[in-house]
Design an enzyme around this catalytic site. Structure first.
Site, short mmCIF file in Angstrom:
data_model
loop_
_atom_site.label_atom_id
_atom_site.label_comp_id
_atom_site.label_asym_id
_atom_site.label_seq_id
_atom_site.Cartn_x
_atom_site.Cartn_y
_atom_site.Cartn_z
CB SER A 1 -1.06 -0.09 1.18
OG SER A 1 -1.98 0.81 0.92
CG ASP B 1 -7.24 -1.48 -3.61
OD1 ASP B 1 -7.74 -1.23 -3.14
OD2 ASP B 1 -5.95 -1.95 -3.80
CG HIS C 1 -6.04 -1.84 -0.14
ND1 HIS C 1 -5.58 -1.19 -1.18
CD2 HIS C 1 -5.04 -1.62 1.02
CE1 HIS C 1 -4.33 -0.43 -0.60
NE2 HIS C 1 -4.39 -0.54 0.65
#
Length: 347
Positions: A149, A283, A311
């Site tokens: 991320s 996502d 995610h």
């Protein structure tokens, strides 16, 4: 059914578990139901060039001599070295005989850091400092880098900036906010607003703790500066939060300048060492518009797209009591593939 992303990018072989087909189920399952492995890690405080510090959690398999790689793992926004995906990867790397270092970005280890700074999408310098420290500790050991991320954004930025000088033989970035402005917009719609609210509450608490810590250290000027920026809240979007805190405290003119200069998609064409990027079309933190065209990728970038995965989810097979975590096989497999004498030259 064709995938809603540019032609020429690599479609993943990942298939979600039949009991986790929904994007939010993929995203949230591990947070609520996974019991991460307990690892006997060794913590080290590393002083950074600007006088601040980060905490590192080392994990070496029994009998590790440095003949196998050492991997730096970087968490995402509001995460830490205790995030389930970090611990899971460290355990899998150790099972293969590899050592790892889990980096807690500034203030993420449970201790407020000493400057009016945090970590952000463009903060590649801190990762570089950690990699150089790892090299000084183990100069002859091959090194790799994995970021998730926001940590994936920092990873791609570093790889693009350093190019052939990147001090790793390979890197992996997962669920990366490739275009920050588009991701900020996405977090303002639908169920994604629930995630945004969680982030806002966590991040504001982080900065409030920092104010108290700075005051206790006697740095009242920095404390007042942060307090003044916090007073611009409450923050109901990442646009507001980044404009009030991230941009001005980290050398950007405003949120537009931050999103323009720190979005990692622009660095994909410059990467010179093997780098795997794993993204999911569904996502909930972004939209397919963040995805690059094939011509934006350097030959060193392997861009793997999944139809589903959420995610930092990517859970396949197994059962709810014994799920299979795709990333914990795919990432070591990719790094192992590129761990060779030719790839290691100069690392």
């Amino acid at each position: 059914m064709s995938l809603p992303f540019p032609q020429g990018l690599f479609e993943s072989g990942f298939r979600p578990a039949w009991w986790l087909r929904n994007t939010h189920a993929q995203t949230l399952f591990s947070t609520f139901f996974r019991k991460p492995p307990m690892l006997a890690r060794v913590r080290e405080e590393l002083l950074l060039p600007d006088g601040d510090f980060v905490d590192l959690d080392w994990y070496r398999p029994a009998g590790w001599t440095g003949a196998t790689p050492l991997v730096l793992v970087v968490h995402g926004l509001s995460g830490s070295s205790d995030s389930h995906y970090v611990l899971g990867l460290q355990a899998e790397l150790a099972a293969r005989g590899w050592a790892s270092v889990a980096m807690n970005c500034r203030g993420a280890s449970g201790r407020p850091n000493n400057r009016a700074l945090a970590y952000h999408a463009g903060a590649s310098g801190d990762i570089l400092a950690v990699l150089r420290h790892m090299a000084s500790r183990h100069p002859d050991v091959p090194r790799a880098l994995v970021g998730y991320s926001l940590g994936g954004s920092m990873t791609l930025t570093l790889m693009g900036q350093q190019q052939q000088e990147a001090p790793v033989f390979a890197a992996v970035a997962v669920s990366v906010p490739l275009q920050l402005q588009l991701c900020a917009d996405r977090m303002d719609s639908g169920f994604s607003r629930v995630y945004r609210q969680h982030f806002m509450e966590t991040l504001v608490a982080y900065w409030q703790d920092k104010v108290l810590h700075l005051e206790q250290r006697g740095d009242r000027e920095s404390a007042e500066r942060v307090r003044g920026q916090l007073a611009r809240g409450p923050f109901r979007s990442f646009w507001q939060y980044d404009n009030a805190l991230v941009a001005p405290l980290h050398g950007y003119r405003d949120v537009h300048d931050y999103y323009d200069r720190a979005s990692p998609r622009q660095f994909l064409s410059r990467i010179a060492r093997p780098t795997l990027v794993i993204q999911s079309v569904d996502d909930p933190f972004m939209t397919p518009e963040v995805l690059p065209a094939a011509h934006e990728l350097s030959p060193a970038v392997h861009f793997e797209l999944c139809r589903k995965g959420g995610h930092v989810g990517f859970i396949e097979g197994g059962t709810p009591l014994a799920p299979v975590y795709y990333l914990e096989k795919r990432i070591p497999d990719f790094l192992g593939l590129h761990w060779s004498a030719g790839t290691l030259a100069g690392c």
